[in-house]
Design a protein around this motif. Sequence first.
Motif, PDB file in Angstrom:
ATOM      1  N   ASN A  89     -76.271  -3.092  10.977  1.00 28.50           N
ATOM      2  CA  ASN A  89     -77.670  -2.699  11.461  1.00 28.50           C
ATOM      3  C   ASN A  89     -78.417  -2.801  10.275  1.00 28.50           C
ATOM      4  O   ASN A  89     -78.569  -2.594   9.146  1.00 28.50           O
ATOM      5  N   CYS A 143     -77.178 -14.484  17.935  1.00 32.97           N
ATOM      6  CA  CYS A 143     -77.581 -13.583  18.784  1.00 32.97           C
ATOM      7  C   CYS A 143     -78.151 -14.335  20.165  1.00 32.97           C
ATOM      8  O   CYS A 143     -78.929 -13.504  20.710  1.00 32.97           O
ATOM      9  N   SER A 171     -83.246  -9.950  18.202  1.00 37.03           N
ATOM     10  CA  SER A 171     -83.019 -10.492  16.962  1.00 37.03           C
ATOM     11  C   SER A 171     -83.474 -11.941  16.694  1.00 37.03           C
ATOM     12  O   SER A 171     -83.893 -12.422  15.784  1.00 37.03           O
ATOM     13  N   GLU A 179     -70.814  -7.109  12.677  1.00 38.85           N
ATOM     14  CA  GLU A 179     -72.152  -6.791  13.165  1.00 38.85           C
ATOM     15  C   GLU A 179     -72.659  -5.512  12.026  1.00 38.85           C
ATOM     16  O   GLU A 179     -71.920  -4.865  11.623  1.00 38.85           O
ATOM     17  N   SER A 212     -75.913 -11.607  22.788  1.00 42.99           N
ATOM     18  CA  SER A 212     -76.100 -10.130  22.914  1.00 42.99           C
ATOM     19  C   SER A 212     -77.405  -9.866  21.544  1.00 42.99           C
ATOM     20  O   SER A 212     -77.339 -10.763  20.932  1.00 42.99           O
ATOM     21  N   HIS A 213     -78.060  -8.741  21.751  1.00 41.28           N
ATOM     22  CA  HIS A 213     -78.822  -8.476  20.542  1.00 41.28           C
ATOM     23  C   HIS A 213     -80.018  -9.460  20.569  1.00 41.28           C
ATOM     24  O   HIS A 213     -80.456  -9.900  19.565  1.00 41.28           O
ATOM     25  N   LEU A 272     -82.465  -3.582  14.102  1.00 38.41           N
ATOM     26  CA  LEU A 272     -81.815  -4.735  14.657  1.00 38.41           C
ATOM     27  C   LEU A 272     -80.285  -4.860  14.346  1.00 38.41           C
ATOM     28  O   LEU A 272     -79.973  -4.264  13.227  1.00 38.41           O
ATOM     29  N   THR A 273     -79.477  -5.399  15.254  1.00 38.74           N
ATOM     30  CA  THR A 273     -78.227  -5.455  15.298  1.00 38.74           C
ATOM     31  C   THR A 273     -77.980  -6.956  15.106  1.00 38.74           C
ATOM     32  O   THR A 273     -78.002  -7.717  15.917  1.00 38.74           O
TER      33      THR A 273
END
Lengths: 222, 83
Positions: free
Chosen positions: A117, A208, A215, A115, A211-212, A137-138
């Motif tokens: 950033n 994503c 995005s 991952e 999670s995240h 954003l990740t």
Amino acid sequence: MKYGVIVFPGSNCDTDCFYAIKNELNEKVEYIWHAETSLPKDLDVIIVPGGFSYGDYLRAGAIAKFAKIMPEIIKFAGKGGYVIGVCNGFQILTEVGLLPGALLHNDSQKFICKEVNLKVISTASKFTSNYKKDTLLTIPIAHGEGRYYIDANGLESLKDNDQIAFQYVDKKGIVSKESNPNGSLNNIAGVFNKKKNVLGMMPHPERCNYSHKDSLKLFSIN
Amino acid sequence: MYKVKVHILLKDDVLDPQGKTVSNALENLGFIGVSNMRIGKFIEFTSTESDEKRLSKNVKEMCEKVLANTVIEKYDFSLERIQ
């Protein structure tokens, strides 16, 4: 909205893209085989997914450039249609000339899967207008050839035309050498064409789903 | 018939980490004086074209369109008559 996901021999993120659009964005989506010579009607967005099209022989994206569907994608983009290339899709779009620059082997010579950033640099596109400038954003990356390169004049032109979409940054949003996973020029992780209807990026927003999820808004051009 | 040999290298101002790594490995093995190593691609094929001028034009086009990405790579080639 109607999305099309291009499938080449060796694409391996096409299914992720398909379900990200279908299940998370709740939009219509269909696969488009590379050997097709026309695009489905009423298409709004084309996704060129990640993978290793044609085994990445010669160079990543070098053979996909000549796929039968490619002239249609170029026409579609020329008319203002939205095109997003992720990872191998980014490499293909630079080979085709829809996006400036090129992607080289990572400076570490290693395939990197982790991952990272990202910072949203330009919000002047439909892809990024759902974010505020400098939003962090990740998103995961998974590539061996992601080192973005463009010559000095090209870099100036990217800056002047607000074509840098994302940069690799640290957790605080600072652009640093340490936060650059692959040696990309100016930590560039994604760029637009001049008209901003074509986006290419090395990180995989379609991954994503769990999670995240913020995005995934990248795919939404509403 | 001609034997065509194409060399493709990254442009001088593009970092070649592969060349750097191999160069360092050689130095570690005791081979001194090695520098500026660049690692590229070598492609060879046979062409049935009999006109050298026309072949040269064709190979240039092959390089520009397919074999090299001129954003990052430079190329050169040689033609050797074999028949």
